[in-house]
Design a protein around this motif. Structure first.
Motif, PDB file in Angstrom:
ATOM      1  N   LYS A 142       0.772  -1.169  -0.111  1.00 52.53           N
ATOM      2  CA  LYS A 142      -0.130   0.017  -0.035  1.00 52.53           C
ATOM      3  C   LYS A 142       0.823   1.394   0.154  1.00 52.53           C
ATOM      4  CE  LYS A 142      -3.686  -2.318   2.353  1.00 52.53           C
ATOM      5  NZ  LYS A 142      -4.594  -2.353   3.600  1.00 52.53           N
ATOM      6  N   VAL A 143       1.453   1.395  -1.250  1.00 56.23           N
ATOM      7  CA  VAL A 143       2.388   2.642  -1.308  1.00 56.23           C
ATOM      8  C   VAL A 143       2.205   3.319  -2.374  1.00 56.23           C
ATOM      9  CG1 VAL A 143       4.520   1.702   0.235  1.00 56.23           C
ATOM     10  CG2 VAL A 143       4.354   1.245  -2.329  1.00 56.23           C
ATOM     11  N   LEU A 144       2.596   4.460  -2.571  1.00 58.09           N
ATOM     12  CA  LEU A 144       2.602   5.156  -3.869  1.00 58.09           C
ATOM     13  C   LEU A 144       3.685   4.901  -4.648  1.00 58.09           C
ATOM     14  CD1 LEU A 144       1.147   8.712  -3.015  1.00 58.09           C
ATOM     15  CD2 LEU A 144      -0.225   6.845  -3.948  1.00 58.09           C
ATOM     16  N   TYR A 145       3.584   4.670  -6.028  1.00 63.01           N
ATOM     17  CA  TYR A 145       4.720   4.392  -6.925  1.00 63.01           C
ATOM     18  C   TYR A 145       4.513   5.097  -8.269  1.00 63.01           C
ATOM     19  CZ  TYR A 145       2.176   0.172  -8.381  1.00 63.01           C
ATOM     20  OH  TYR A 145       1.474  -0.634  -8.884  1.00 63.01           O
ATOM     21  N   VAL A 146       5.477   5.167  -9.033  1.00 64.81           N
ATOM     22  CA  VAL A 146       5.354   5.670 -10.406  1.00 64.81           C
ATOM     23  C   VAL A 146       6.344   4.871 -11.282  1.00 64.81           C
ATOM     24  CG1 VAL A 146       6.861   7.553 -10.002  1.00 64.81           C
ATOM     25  CG2 VAL A 146       4.862   7.602 -11.887  1.00 64.81           C
ATOM     26  N   ASP A 147       6.340   5.023 -12.728  1.00 71.63           N
ATOM     27  CA  ASP A 147       7.405   4.766 -13.462  1.00 71.63           C
ATOM     28  C   ASP A 147       8.768   5.270 -13.129  1.00 71.63           C
ATOM     29  OD1 ASP A 147       5.726   3.009 -14.630  1.00 71.63           O
ATOM     30  OD2 ASP A 147       5.449   4.324 -16.573  1.00 71.63           O
ATOM     31  N   LYS A 148       9.879   4.515 -13.060  1.00 72.73           N
ATOM     32  CA  LYS A 148      11.078   5.061 -12.678  1.00 72.73           C
ATOM     33  C   LYS A 148      11.472   6.176 -13.630  1.00 72.73           C
ATOM     34  CE  LYS A 148      15.999   3.662 -11.685  1.00 72.73           C
ATOM     35  NZ  LYS A 148      16.920   2.654 -11.827  1.00 72.73           N
ATOM     36  N   PRO A 149      11.784   7.541 -13.046  1.00 68.14           N
ATOM     37  CA  PRO A 149      12.249   8.702 -13.985  1.00 68.14           C
ATOM     38  C   PRO A 149      13.709   8.236 -14.408  1.00 68.14           C
ATOM     39  CG  PRO A 149      11.116   9.231 -12.307  1.00 68.14           C
ATOM     40  CD  PRO A 149      11.539   7.986 -11.919  1.00 68.14           C
ATOM     41  N   ALA A 150      14.345   9.174 -15.260  1.00 63.53           N
ATOM     42  CA  ALA A 150      15.811   8.969 -15.415  1.00 63.53           C
ATOM     43  C   ALA A 150      16.592   9.534 -14.345  1.00 63.53           C
ATOM     44  CB  ALA A 150      16.208   9.503 -16.793  1.00 63.53           C
ATOM     45  N   PHE A 151      17.716   8.931 -13.979  1.00 65.19           N
ATOM     46  CA  PHE A 151      18.496   9.343 -12.959  1.00 65.19           C
ATOM     47  C   PHE A 151      17.953   9.158 -11.390  1.00 65.19           C
ATOM     48  CE2 PHE A 151      19.538  11.852 -16.703  1.00 65.19           C
ATOM     49  CZ  PHE A 151      20.629  10.998 -17.171  1.00 65.19           C
ATOM     50  N   ALA A 152      16.885   8.671 -11.336  1.00 63.30           N
ATOM     51  CA  ALA A 152      16.368   8.414  -9.847  1.00 63.30           C
ATOM     52  C   ALA A 152      17.114   7.708  -9.061  1.00 63.30           C
ATOM     53  CB  ALA A 152      14.950   7.963  -9.889  1.00 63.30           C
ATOM     54  N   ARG A 153      17.337   8.066  -7.738  1.00 64.71           N
ATOM     55  CA  ARG A 153      18.247   7.545  -6.683  1.00 64.71           C
ATOM     56  C   ARG A 153      17.375   7.245  -5.700  1.00 64.71           C
ATOM     57  NH1 ARG A 153      23.634  10.436  -6.369  1.00 64.71           N
ATOM     58  NH2 ARG A 153      22.314  12.119  -5.913  1.00 64.71           N
ATOM     59  N   ALA A 154      17.590   6.161  -4.796  1.00 66.15           N
ATOM     60  CA  ALA A 154      16.844   5.826  -3.744  1.00 66.15           C
ATOM     61  C   ALA A 154      17.199   6.991  -2.714  1.00 66.15           C
ATOM     62  CB  ALA A 154      17.066   4.381  -3.078  1.00 66.15           C
ATOM     63  N   ASN A 155      15.866   7.061  -1.687  1.00 67.28           N
ATOM     64  CA  ASN A 155      16.211   8.223  -0.370  1.00 67.28           C
ATOM     65  C   ASN A 155      16.701   9.519  -0.877  1.00 67.28           C
ATOM     66  OD1 ASN A 155      15.442   5.693   1.128  1.00 67.28           O
ATOM     67  ND2 ASN A 155      17.395   4.963   0.885  1.00 67.28           N
ATOM     68  N   ASP A 156      16.096   9.795  -1.985  1.00 71.18           N
ATOM     69  CA  ASP A 156      16.666  11.025  -2.354  1.00 71.18           C
ATOM     70  C   ASP A 156      15.485  12.221  -2.811  1.00 71.18           C
ATOM     71  OD1 ASP A 156      18.433  13.124  -3.177  1.00 71.18           O
ATOM     72  OD2 ASP A 156      19.001  12.292  -5.063  1.00 71.18           O
ATOM     73  N   THR A 157      15.715  13.361  -2.948  1.00 63.50           N
ATOM     74  CA  THR A 157      14.685  14.095  -3.370  1.00 63.50           C
ATOM     75  C   THR A 157      15.129  14.726  -4.924  1.00 63.50           C
ATOM     76  OG1 THR A 157      14.233  15.003  -1.153  1.00 63.50           O
ATOM     77  CG2 THR A 157      13.504  16.336  -3.065  1.00 63.50           C
ATOM     78  N   ILE A 158      14.187  14.582  -5.809  1.00 61.90           N
ATOM     79  CA  ILE A 158      14.413  15.027  -7.223  1.00 61.90           C
ATOM     80  C   ILE A 158      13.068  15.896  -7.647  1.00 61.90           C
ATOM     81  CG2 ILE A 158      15.610  12.805  -7.555  1.00 61.90           C
ATOM     82  CD1 ILE A 158      13.100  11.473  -8.792  1.00 61.90           C
ATOM     83  N   SER A 159      13.630  16.667  -8.759  1.00 62.64           N
ATOM     84  CA  SER A 159      12.751  17.434  -9.378  1.00 62.64           C
ATOM     85  C   SER A 159      12.097  16.579 -10.553  1.00 62.64           C
ATOM     86  CB  SER A 159      13.327  18.691  -9.740  1.00 62.64           C
ATOM     87  OG  SER A 159      13.674  19.752  -8.272  1.00 62.64           O
ATOM     88  N   LEU A 160      10.648  16.870 -10.580  1.00 59.32           N
ATOM     89  CA  LEU A 160      10.069  16.006 -11.885  1.00 59.32           C
ATOM     90  C   LEU A 160       9.033  17.241 -12.224  1.00 59.32           C
ATOM     91  CD1 LEU A 160       9.511  12.586 -10.355  1.00 59.32           C
ATOM     92  CD2 LEU A 160      11.241  13.386 -11.787  1.00 59.32           C
ATOM     93  N   TYR A 161       8.616  17.133 -13.571  1.00 57.51           N
ATOM     94  CA  TYR A 161       7.670  18.063 -14.000  1.00 57.51           C
ATOM     95  C   TYR A 161       6.342  17.235 -13.713  1.00 57.51           C
ATOM     96  CZ  TYR A 161      10.885  21.040 -16.190  1.00 57.51           C
ATOM     97  OH  TYR A 161      11.833  22.060 -16.589  1.00 57.51           O
ATOM     98  N   ARG A 162       5.207  17.842 -13.406  1.00 56.00           N
ATOM     99  CA  ARG A 162       4.012  17.212 -12.952  1.00 56.00           C
ATOM    100  C   ARG A 162       2.986  17.919 -13.812  1.00 56.00           C
ATOM    101  NH1 ARG A 162       1.626  17.687  -7.377  1.00 56.00           N
ATOM    102  NH2 ARG A 162       1.726  20.139  -7.756  1.00 56.00           N
ATOM    103  N   LEU A 163       2.071  17.119 -14.661  1.00 59.79           N
ATOM    104  CA  LEU A 163       1.155  17.715 -15.419  1.00 59.79           C
ATOM    105  C   LEU A 163      -0.005  18.455 -14.702  1.00 59.79           C
ATOM    106  CD1 LEU A 163       2.884  15.738 -17.600  1.00 59.79           C
ATOM    107  CD2 LEU A 163       0.740  15.544 -18.883  1.00 59.79           C
ATOM    108  N   ASP A 164      -0.531  19.429 -15.249  1.00 58.49           N
ATOM    109  CA  ASP A 164      -1.659  20.004 -14.489  1.00 58.49           C
ATOM    110  C   ASP A 164      -2.830  19.301 -14.874  1.00 58.49           C
ATOM    111  OD1 ASP A 164      -2.266  20.836 -17.302  1.00 58.49           O
ATOM    112  OD2 ASP A 164      -1.876  22.919 -16.658  1.00 58.49           O
ATOM    113  N   SER A 165      -4.016  19.824 -14.415  1.00 56.18           N
ATOM    114  CA  SER A 165      -5.387  19.316 -14.697  1.00 56.18           C
ATOM    115  C   SER A 165      -5.929  18.961 -16.119  1.00 56.18           C
ATOM    116  CB  SER A 165      -6.591  19.925 -13.961  1.00 56.18           C
ATOM    117  OG  SER A 165      -6.658  21.317 -14.170  1.00 56.18           O
ATOM    118  N   ASP A 166      -5.442  19.752 -17.044  1.00 56.48           N
ATOM    119  CA  ASP A 166      -5.667  19.835 -18.384  1.00 56.48           C
ATOM    120  C   ASP A 166      -4.753  19.500 -19.365  1.00 56.48           C
ATOM    121  OD1 ASP A 166      -4.006  21.923 -18.531  1.00 56.48           O
ATOM    122  OD2 ASP A 166      -5.280  23.345 -19.125  1.00 56.48           O
TER     123      ASP A 166
END
Length: 414
Positions: free
Chosen positions: A342-366
């Motif tokens: 019961k966790v949130l998960y998503v496809d692995k972005p490029a260069f993602a590392r464990a236990n880190d904070t990364i910047s991703l582009y999130r799409l808006d509602s439209d």
């Protein structure tokens, strides 16, 4: 005149229509332009990959590759110099324990056996001859000791008899007999000492002779063993995997002449990236892809050292009755290191590392714009990441490489 007035009215109507259309067009364009962010980076939607945040269970896996290796291997190693005279098997042949696989020749070793045998044979004959001579000397000395003993005992009896007579004539004989007895007793002791020394000397000489004989016998044994090593014999039942030498090739001690394996007992030897190796532990489940089927196994050993950026992991294979396998077969594998519930998960972005904070582009509602968002990452799997913060279920993000746009906080997907 009436016709002319009608034409003027028609022209006026057309002008009014054109003016209205122009006004509405300008208003529409203005509305569109007002909604457009001219500071946003424009990106071709077809060139990005999107992923959607999902809530559920997630298996954390580590990707690896390697090969299937036999547990029981016999390396056939040359023990002596020689030249290949006969190759009796080829790779793929089944062999039995004790079977000769290859023969070499070395005339010098064969001559050494003959020379060693002659030396040992001569030493053995010398030992036997020496033993006979010493035994003869001992017997002779033993005879001398016995004669001295009998002479002494005879004189002792004579002394006793003369003492019993007690007359003058007997007294003279008694004194002479007593002198003879003392002399004979001394001679007897001397002969006994000679015998004891002969025994000790014989034992010493035989020990030296036997040691020399044993030394030559050991040399003969070594020479024979070297000749025996000209035959390469397998010590296990199995299949020949390597037999690279050809007839006529010279061979030096220590060279690998071949390899015999037992193909029914295999394990997977995997290379795990060192950065992920800390997640791998003994007992974890492993799925092995042989390209023609799948095997299941379990981690049984993790090497403590890093070689060329990888850590070697050995995996035992569960009983396999269907998938065709053989030693050396290249494989890919997934090592299941954790199971998240019961966790949130998503496809692995490029260069993602464990236990880190990364910047991703999130799409808006439209789904037209995407804003740069900080996302807290938990565990990382081969194809997915655990989301600990910054996103919610249903959010869509850009998972392809976005490093070219990171200077823009907002992008427009065309």
């Amino acid at each position: 005149m009436d016709v002319i007035k009608q034409k003027k009215s028609s022209r006026l109507s057309k002008r009014l229509v054109y003016s209205s259309v122009l006004v509405f067009s300008i208003m529409a364009i203005g509305g569109v332009l007002a909604s457009v962010d001219f500071n946003a980076k424009r990106v071709d939607r077809s060139k990005v990959m999107l992923g959607e945040v999902t809530s559920g269970d997630l298996d954390i896996t580590v990707n690896s590759n390697g090969s299937l290796e036999p547990r029981n291997i016999e390396w056939l190693t040359a023990q002596v110099n020689g030249r290949v005279a006969e190759v009796l098997v080829k790779p793929g042949d089944k062999v039995e324990k004790g079977q000769v696989l290859l023969r070499m020749t070395n005339p010098a070793l064969e001559e050494a056996v003959e020379s060693a045998f002659s030396a040992w044979e001569g030493a053995t004959a010398n030992t036997m001859s020496k033993k006979v001579n010493l035994e003869r000397d001992l017997l002779n000395q033993e005879s001398v000791v016995l004669r001295a003993k009998f002479t002494k005992e005879k004189t002792q009896m004579e002394v006793i008899a003369l003492r019993e007579l007690g007359n003058a004539s007997a007294a003279i004989k008694l004194r002479k007999a007593e002198v003879d007895l003392r002399q004979q007793e001394g001679q007897y002791e001397i002969e006994k000492k000679k015998y004891d020394k002969l025994v000790a000397n014989a034992e010493s000489m035989m020990a030296v002779s036997k040691a020399s004989e044993d030394q030559l016998k050991n040399a003969l044994t070594r020479a024979r063993r070297q000749v025996a090593n000209l035959e390469i014999i397998t010590g296990i039942d199995g299949v020949v995997q390597e037999m690279p030498y050809k007839v006529g090739q010279p061979v030096a001690p220590g060279e690998q002449l071949g390899r015999v394996v037992q193909p029914e007992a295999l394990y997977a030897e995997l290379k795990v990236p060192a950065l992920r190796s800390s997640e791998v532990h003994v007992g974890q489940r492993v799925e092995i892809n042989t390209r023609v089927g799948y095997l299941t196994g379990q981690v049984e050993r993790v090497d403590p050292t890093v070689v060329a950026g990888n850590v070697i992991v050995d995996v035992s294979i569960e009983q396999n009755n269907k998938v065709p396998v053989r030693p050396g077969l290249p494989v890919d594998a997934l090592i299941y290191t954790a199971e998240l519930k019961k966790v949130l998960y998503v496809d692995k972005p490029a260069f993602a590392r464990a236990n880190d904070t990364i910047s991703l582009y999130r799409l808006d509602s439209d789904q037209s714009y995407a804003e740069l968002t900080n996302v807290k990452v938990g565990k990382v799997s081969v194809n997915h990441i655990e989301v600990l913060g910054g996103l919610t279920a249903g959010d869509r993000i850009i998972v392809s490489d976005s490093s070219d746009w990171n200077d823009y906080s907002r992008i427009l997907l065309n």
